[in-house]
Scaffold this motif. Structure first.
Motif, mmCIF file in Angstrom:
data_model
loop_
_atom_site.group_PDB
_atom_site.id
_atom_site.type_symbol
_atom_site.label_atom_id
_atom_site.label_comp_id
_atom_site.label_asym_id
_atom_site.label_seq_id
_atom_site.Cartn_x
_atom_site.Cartn_y
_atom_site.Cartn_z
ATOM 1 N N VAL A 106 72.275 4.457 40.296
ATOM 2 C CA VAL A 106 71.935 4.998 38.977
ATOM 3 C C VAL A 106 70.951 6.156 39.136
ATOM 4 O O VAL A 106 69.850 5.975 39.655
ATOM 5 C CB VAL A 106 71.302 3.920 38.077
ATOM 6 C CG1 VAL A 106 70.900 4.518 36.727
ATOM 7 C CG2 VAL A 106 72.251 2.754 37.891
ATOM 8 N N TYR A 107 71.381 7.323 38.716
ATOM 9 C CA TYR A 107 70.495 8.482 38.652
ATOM 10 C C TYR A 107 70.150 8.706 37.188
ATOM 11 O O TYR A 107 70.987 9.167 36.408
ATOM 12 C CB TYR A 107 71.190 9.726 39.196
ATOM 13 C CG TYR A 107 71.540 9.683 40.664
ATOM 14 C CD1 TYR A 107 70.568 9.869 41.645
ATOM 15 C CD2 TYR A 107 72.865 9.484 41.069
ATOM 16 C CE1 TYR A 107 70.900 9.858 42.993
ATOM 17 C CE2 TYR A 107 73.206 9.479 42.415
ATOM 18 C CZ TYR A 107 72.224 9.661 43.371
ATOM 19 O OH TYR A 107 72.553 9.656 44.707
ATOM 20 N N CYS A 108 68.924 8.368 36.812
ATOM 21 C CA CYS A 108 68.505 8.535 35.426
ATOM 22 C C CYS A 108 67.366 9.553 35.388
ATOM 23 O O CYS A 108 66.222 9.234 35.688
ATOM 24 C CB CYS A 108 68.062 7.196 34.831
ATOM 25 S SG CYS A 108 67.811 7.240 33.047
ATOM 26 N N LEU A 136 79.036 4.831 40.042
ATOM 27 C CA LEU A 136 78.014 5.835 39.742
ATOM 28 C C LEU A 136 77.720 5.854 38.254
ATOM 29 O O LEU A 136 78.637 5.843 37.430
ATOM 30 C CB LEU A 136 78.511 7.223 40.162
ATOM 31 C CG LEU A 136 77.751 8.431 39.587
ATOM 32 C CD1 LEU A 136 76.380 8.555 40.233
ATOM 33 C CD2 LEU A 136 78.560 9.713 39.774
ATOM 34 N N ILE A 137 76.424 5.890 37.910
ATOM 35 C CA ILE A 137 75.978 6.148 36.541
ATOM 36 C C ILE A 137 74.928 7.260 36.632
ATOM 37 O O ILE A 137 73.953 7.141 37.373
ATOM 38 C CB ILE A 137 75.366 4.905 35.869
ATOM 39 C CG1 ILE A 137 76.372 3.748 35.840
ATOM 40 C CG2 ILE A 137 74.891 5.229 34.451
ATOM 41 C CD1 ILE A 137 75.786 2.441 35.328
ATOM 42 N N PHE A 138 75.143 8.331 35.879
ATOM 43 C CA PHE A 138 74.259 9.500 35.965
ATOM 44 C C PHE A 138 73.937 10.024 34.571
ATOM 45 O O PHE A 138 74.827 10.165 33.731
ATOM 46 C CB PHE A 138 74.947 10.606 36.775
ATOM 47 C CG PHE A 138 74.206 11.931 36.786
ATOM 48 C CD1 PHE A 138 73.386 12.265 37.850
ATOM 49 C CD2 PHE A 138 74.337 12.830 35.731
ATOM 50 C CE1 PHE A 138 72.707 13.478 37.866
ATOM 51 C CE2 PHE A 138 73.656 14.043 35.731
ATOM 52 C CZ PHE A 138 72.840 14.369 36.805
ATOM 53 N N GLU A 139 72.655 10.329 34.359
ATOM 54 C CA GLU A 139 72.254 11.072 33.160
ATOM 55 C C GLU A 139 71.084 11.979 33.523
ATOM 56 O O GLU A 139 70.126 11.554 34.164
ATOM 57 C CB GLU A 139 71.852 10.148 32.009
ATOM 58 C CG GLU A 139 71.433 10.942 30.749
ATOM 59 C CD GLU A 139 71.302 10.072 29.510
ATOM 60 O OE1 GLU A 139 72.323 9.479 29.107
ATOM 61 O OE2 GLU A 139 70.193 9.977 28.954
ATOM 62 N N ALA A 198 86.767 9.367 42.051
ATOM 63 C CA ALA A 198 86.955 9.743 40.646
ATOM 64 C C ALA A 198 85.595 9.895 39.985
ATOM 65 O O ALA A 198 84.726 9.029 40.140
ATOM 66 C CB ALA A 198 87.768 8.682 39.913
ATOM 67 N N VAL A 199 85.410 11.003 39.271
ATOM 68 C CA VAL A 199 84.161 11.241 38.540
ATOM 69 C C VAL A 199 84.488 11.923 37.215
ATOM 70 O O VAL A 199 85.258 12.881 37.178
ATOM 71 C CB VAL A 199 83.179 12.129 39.330
ATOM 72 C CG1 VAL A 199 81.918 12.390 38.502
ATOM 73 C CG2 VAL A 199 82.802 11.496 40.655
ATOM 74 N N ILE A 220 73.552 15.894 30.502
ATOM 75 C CA ILE A 220 74.789 15.782 31.267
ATOM 76 C C ILE A 220 74.951 14.313 31.644
ATOM 77 O O ILE A 220 74.008 13.692 32.130
ATOM 78 C CB ILE A 220 74.763 16.629 32.552
ATOM 79 C CG1 ILE A 220 74.389 18.082 32.252
ATOM 80 C CG2 ILE A 220 76.101 16.528 33.283
ATOM 81 C CD1 ILE A 220 75.438 18.860 31.509
ATOM 82 N N ARG A 221 76.132 13.760 31.411
ATOM 83 C CA ARG A 221 76.405 12.371 31.762
ATOM 84 C C ARG A 221 77.584 12.300 32.707
ATOM 85 O O ARG A 221 78.477 13.141 32.659
ATOM 86 C CB ARG A 221 76.673 11.538 30.494
ATOM 87 C CG ARG A 221 75.429 11.318 29.655
ATOM 88 C CD ARG A 221 75.711 10.647 28.330
ATOM 89 N NE ARG A 221 74.471 10.199 27.697
ATOM 90 C CZ ARG A 221 74.406 9.702 26.481
ATOM 91 N NH1 ARG A 221 75.509 9.598 25.735
ATOM 92 N NH2 ARG A 221 73.240 9.293 25.992
ATOM 93 N N ALA A 222 77.561 11.289 33.567
ATOM 94 C CA ALA A 222 78.678 11.117 34.501
ATOM 95 C C ALA A 222 78.828 9.662 34.865
ATOM 96 O O ALA A 222 77.842 8.910 34.945
ATOM 97 C CB ALA A 222 78.454 11.947 35.765
ATOM 98 N N ILE A 223 80.062 9.248 35.063
ATOM 99 C CA ILE A 223 80.388 7.929 35.620
ATOM 100 C C ILE A 223 81.453 8.169 36.685
ATOM 101 O O ILE A 223 82.218 9.146 36.613
ATOM 102 C CB ILE A 223 80.903 6.948 34.546
ATOM 103 C CG1 ILE A 223 82.063 7.585 33.751
ATOM 104 C CG2 ILE A 223 79.790 6.504 33.617
ATOM 105 C CD1 ILE A 223 82.706 6.627 32.753
ATOM 106 N N GLY A 224 81.493 7.309 37.674
ATOM 107 C CA GLY A 224 82.478 7.540 38.722
ATOM 108 C C GLY A 224 82.588 6.407 39.711
ATOM 109 O O GLY A 224 81.852 5.413 39.640
ATOM 110 N N THR A 225 83.503 6.585 40.662
ATOM 111 C CA THR A 225 83.746 5.631 41.742
ATOM 112 C C THR A 225 83.802 6.389 43.053
ATOM 113 O O THR A 225 84.506 7.397 43.163
ATOM 114 C CB THR A 225 85.092 4.890 41.534
ATOM 115 O OG1 THR A 225 85.086 4.263 40.254
ATOM 116 C CG2 THR A 225 85.302 3.848 42.618
ATOM 117 N N LYS A 226 83.075 5.918 44.038
ATOM 118 C CA LYS A 226 83.037 6.596 45.329
ATOM 119 C C LYS A 226 84.282 6.268 46.158
ATOM 120 O O LYS A 226 84.703 5.118 46.181
ATOM 121 C CB LYS A 226 81.767 6.201 46.102
ATOM 122 C CG LYS A 226 81.585 6.999 47.374
ATOM 123 C CD LYS A 226 80.280 6.636 48.055
ATOM 124 C CE LYS A 226 80.110 7.433 49.343
ATOM 125 N NZ LYS A 226 78.910 7.053 50.080
#
Length: 228
Positions: A133-135, A161-164, A199-200, A222-228
């Motif tokens: 998580v990148y917050c 992945l969870i990003f904001e 996938a992102v 900016i928001r993002a979710i994904g799979t490595k």
């Protein structure tokens, strides 16, 4: 730069004693290193960004089965403690010892034990995790690629992945966050930070933040979710 500083001093001098007080605070922060800045912010009794988890993170976490999760630059622990309460195996770190103190206190308040380390992102090490998580992990533009690549390496294959983070459009909005565009993000930049993921999904959104004193008001993120 000197000319700009003189203009800034002139502007704040028009505000009298209040202006001088604000200017003194800004100049003091300018002379501090990042650890000192964050330790100063987190030294107050009040939690700088509140005790509640980030709303986007909270929503996305509910979609994942609780396993192991990493929180870089976790500050006062609001997201890490929430994950602990939901049954996750949490690892968190930050460069601020004051942030760690507040995070440990918050964990104790909720009856959970938090693994929180005071370390520099350039030297941090941990076993592979199933989510990261990148917050609001904002760093200078020159460091972004190397540090994000390094931290991404701790995420297992098929990990989540969870990003904001703040968009460059947020500069001047008055809702918080870095006020230098290079410290913020564009959607393309975030795509590139996670370009080796399977996938992102990345998007920009205007939201209303109510996260303590320092994230408050209309903001571009900016928001993002994904799979490595």
């Amino acid at each position: 730069m000197l000319k700009s500083l003189k203009k800034t001093k002139a502007l704040f001098s028009k505000l009298g004693l209040l202006g001088h007080s604000i200017l003194h605070h800004i100049l003091n922060l300018h002379n501090m290193n990042p650890e000192e800045i964050w330790n100063t912010r987190y030294s107050k009794t009040q939690y700088a960004y509140g005790k509640a988890p980030n709303e986007f993170f909270e929503k996305e976490l509910e979609k994942l089965p609780p396993t192991s999760i990493l929180f870089p630059a976790e500050g006062e622990g609001r997201n890490a403690v929430h994950a602990l309460r939901k049954g996750w195996n949490v690892v968190a770190f930050d460069s601020s010892n004051k942030g760690r103190d507040k995070a440990i206190a918050l964990a104790q308040e909720h009856g959970v034990i938090l693994d929180y380390r005071v370390e520099d992102a350039q030297f941090f090490e941990c076993p592979k995790v199933e989510a990261i998580v990148y917050c609001y992990f904002h760093i200078p533009k020159s460091l972004k690629e190397n540090l994000y690549t390094r931290l991404n390496s701790f995420l297992s294959d098929n990990g989540a992945l969870i990003f904001e983070g703040f968009s460059y459009k947020n500069v001047g909005m008055g809702s918080g966050g870095p006020q230098k565009e290079g410290m913020c993000f564009t959607t393309q930049e975030v795509q590139e930070l996670f370009s080796d993921f399977k996938a992102v999904k990345v998007w920009e959104e205007r939201v209303k933040l109510t996260e303590g004193e320092y994230h408050n008001g209309e903001a571009w993120v900016i928001r993002a979710i994904g799979t490595k």
